[in-house]
Design a protein around this motif. Structure first.
Motif, short mmCIF file in Angstrom:
data_model
loop_
_atom_site.label_atom_id
_atom_site.label_comp_id
_atom_site.label_asym_id
_atom_site.label_seq_id
_atom_site.Cartn_x
_atom_site.Cartn_y
_atom_site.Cartn_z
N SER A 96 0.82 -1.21 0.00
CA SER A 96 0.00 0.00 0.00
C SER A 96 0.86 1.26 0.00
O SER A 96 0.39 2.33 -0.39
N GLN A 97 2.11 1.14 0.41
CA GLN A 97 3.01 2.29 0.46
C GLN A 97 3.78 2.49 -0.84
O GLN A 97 4.42 3.53 -1.01
N ILE A 98 3.75 1.50 -1.72
CA ILE A 98 4.52 1.58 -2.97
C ILE A 98 3.64 1.24 -4.17
O ILE A 98 3.96 0.35 -4.96
N PRO A 99 2.50 1.92 -4.33
CA PRO A 99 1.59 1.59 -5.45
C PRO A 99 2.26 1.83 -6.80
O PRO A 99 3.05 2.76 -6.98
N GLY A 100 1.93 0.95 -7.75
CA GLY A 100 2.44 1.10 -9.11
C GLY A 100 3.84 0.59 -9.33
O GLY A 100 4.33 0.60 -10.46
N THR A 101 4.51 0.12 -8.28
CA THR A 101 5.87 -0.39 -8.43
C THR A 101 5.84 -1.86 -8.87
O THR A 101 4.79 -2.52 -8.84
N LEU A 102 7.00 -2.36 -9.29
CA LEU A 102 7.09 -3.75 -9.72
C LEU A 102 6.71 -4.69 -8.58
O LEU A 102 5.97 -5.66 -8.78
N ARG A 103 7.21 -4.42 -7.38
CA ARG A 103 6.92 -5.28 -6.23
C ARG A 103 5.44 -5.30 -5.91
O ARG A 103 4.86 -6.37 -5.64
N ALA A 104 4.79 -4.15 -5.95
CA ALA A 104 3.36 -4.08 -5.67
C ALA A 104 2.55 -4.83 -6.72
O ALA A 104 1.61 -5.56 -6.41
N ASN A 105 2.93 -4.67 -8.00
CA ASN A 105 2.21 -5.36 -9.07
C ASN A 105 2.37 -6.87 -8.99
O ASN A 105 1.44 -7.63 -9.27
N VAL A 106 3.58 -7.32 -8.61
CA VAL A 106 3.81 -8.76 -8.48
C VAL A 106 2.98 -9.35 -7.35
O VAL A 106 2.36 -10.42 -7.50
N LEU A 107 2.94 -8.67 -6.20
CA LEU A 107 2.25 -9.20 -5.03
C LEU A 107 0.74 -9.00 -5.08
O LEU A 107 0.01 -9.52 -4.22
N THR A 108 0.24 -8.26 -6.06
CA THR A 108 -1.21 -8.05 -6.19
C THR A 108 -1.73 -8.62 -7.51
O THR A 108 -2.36 -9.67 -7.54
N THR A 109 -1.44 -7.91 -8.59
CA THR A 109 -1.99 -8.31 -9.90
C THR A 109 -1.54 -9.70 -10.31
O THR A 109 -2.36 -10.57 -10.65
N MET A 110 -0.23 -9.95 -10.29
CA MET A 110 0.28 -11.24 -10.74
C MET A 110 -0.07 -12.36 -9.76
O MET A 110 -0.45 -13.46 -10.16
N ALA A 111 0.07 -12.07 -8.47
CA ALA A 111 -0.23 -13.10 -7.46
C ALA A 111 -1.70 -13.48 -7.45
O ALA A 111 -2.06 -14.59 -7.06
N GLY A 112 -2.56 -12.55 -7.89
CA GLY A 112 -4.00 -12.84 -7.89
C GLY A 112 -4.53 -13.35 -9.21
O GLY A 112 -5.75 -13.45 -9.37
N ASN A 113 -3.65 -13.68 -10.15
CA ASN A 113 -4.10 -14.16 -11.46
C ASN A 113 -4.92 -15.44 -11.32
O ASN A 113 -4.44 -16.45 -10.79
N GLU A 114 -6.17 -15.41 -11.75
CA GLU A 114 -7.08 -16.55 -11.56
C GLU A 114 -6.64 -17.78 -12.33
O GLU A 114 -6.75 -18.91 -11.85
N ALA A 115 -6.15 -17.58 -13.54
CA ALA A 115 -5.74 -18.73 -14.36
C ALA A 115 -4.58 -19.47 -13.71
O ALA A 115 -4.57 -20.71 -13.64
#
Length: 292
Positions: A96-115
């Motif tokens: 939540s402190q580093i929105p838009g960064t690579l680490r944030a995207n990996v731990l949210t968008t990529m980690a939550g990939n349904e497929a």
């Protein structure tokens, strides 16, 4: 008498001319030295300015990489200070402190990939929710992470982050596209697909080198021999499971023979892939005073 006076005047004029020539020569030497020293000092000033400019560019580049990867919080200025880098502890920084960064995207968008999350994870007991007895869903992992973030405990936040890495869709990525060459792991993956298909191969072996053109930069090939001799239903089951595998098996050559007893004999050569290890490329720039 007049001659003597004239000779004396000429001698005096000649002597004055010599002094003037010496004075002009001395002034020329001093002027040359001054011009040379000025040129030298100008070159040194330009060189130092060029070095300082290159150092500033390097600091900005390093700071941009650190900021974009989300390793540290954004700097207060354009670059990180020594104190900011010294106090930077990634384990204490939540997404939540580093929105838009690579680490944030990996731990949210990529980690939550349904497929990717749909791939079973029965082999890791640490990913089992003790309450439900089932594997953690991403929503549950996200809830655990948010609770750890609210607690303010760096240890809990680190544990929650590690749980997401091990039990979310992120765990599938190294299996789908490994970051290094590992023929044993490749054969083990293929053997598991055979076992799931209720068929036991007589042997498994790598197929040696394989050349494929127009590969994505950093993508490498591992080839493997696939041999199946069973009834048509079993053979098709094996092929279907290979097709559904999270790891790509790209068949390049295949031969199929039918026997009179409905046995299908498949001999094929398939390509699997792995990536080169990713890293930040550092460049070295040489500055020379002579070049300015």
């Amino acid at each position: 008498m007049a001659k003597e006076v004239a000779v004396g005047k000429r001698a005096t004029i000649s002597e004055a001319q010599q002094y003037i020539l010496l004075a002009v020569l001395g002034a020329s030497v001093l002027l040359g030295v001054a011009v040379s020293l000025t040129s030298h000092f100008v070159k040194q000033i330009m060189f130092n300015a060029d070095v300082i400019s290159a150092e500033d560019e390097a600091l900005v580049s390093y700071s941009t990489v650190i900021k974009n990867t989300g390793v540290c919080l954004s700097p207060k200025g354009s670059v990180y200070t020594d104190e900011e880098l010294k106090n930077c502890t990634p384990e204490n920084i939540s997404v939540s402190q580093i929105p838009g960064t690579l680490r944030a995207n990996v731990l949210t968008t990529m980690a939550g990939n349904e497929a990717l999350n749909s791939v079973p994870n029965d082999s890791n007991s640490d990913c089992q929710n003790p309450v439900t007895g089932q594997q953690f869903t991403y929503a549950e992992l996200e809830s655990i992470y948010n609770e750890a973030d609210k607690s303010g405990s760096s240890e809990q936040l680190s544990q929650a982050s590690q749980l997401i890495k091990s039990c979310s869709a992120l765990r599938v990525i190294p299996d789908a596209l490994p970051a290094f060459k590992n023929e044993e792991a490749l054969l083990a993956s293929l053997n598991k697909l055979f076992i799931v298909s209720n068929w036991t191969p007589e042997n498994l072996s790598p197929a040696g080198s394989m050349s494929i053109s127009n590969l994505f930069p950093g993508l490498n090939v591992l080839s493997v021999n696939v041999s199946v001799e069973a009834d048509s239903g079993t053979t098709m089951n094996v092929l279907n499971n290979i097709e559904r595998s999270i790891r790509e098996f790209d068949f390049k050559k295949a031969s199929i023979e039918w026997d009179s007893d409905n046995t299908l004999h498949l001999e094929a050569e398939a390509a699997a892939y792995y990536m080169d290890e990713s890293s930040i490329v550092e460049t070295t720039t040489t500055k020379s005073a002579e070049g300015n």
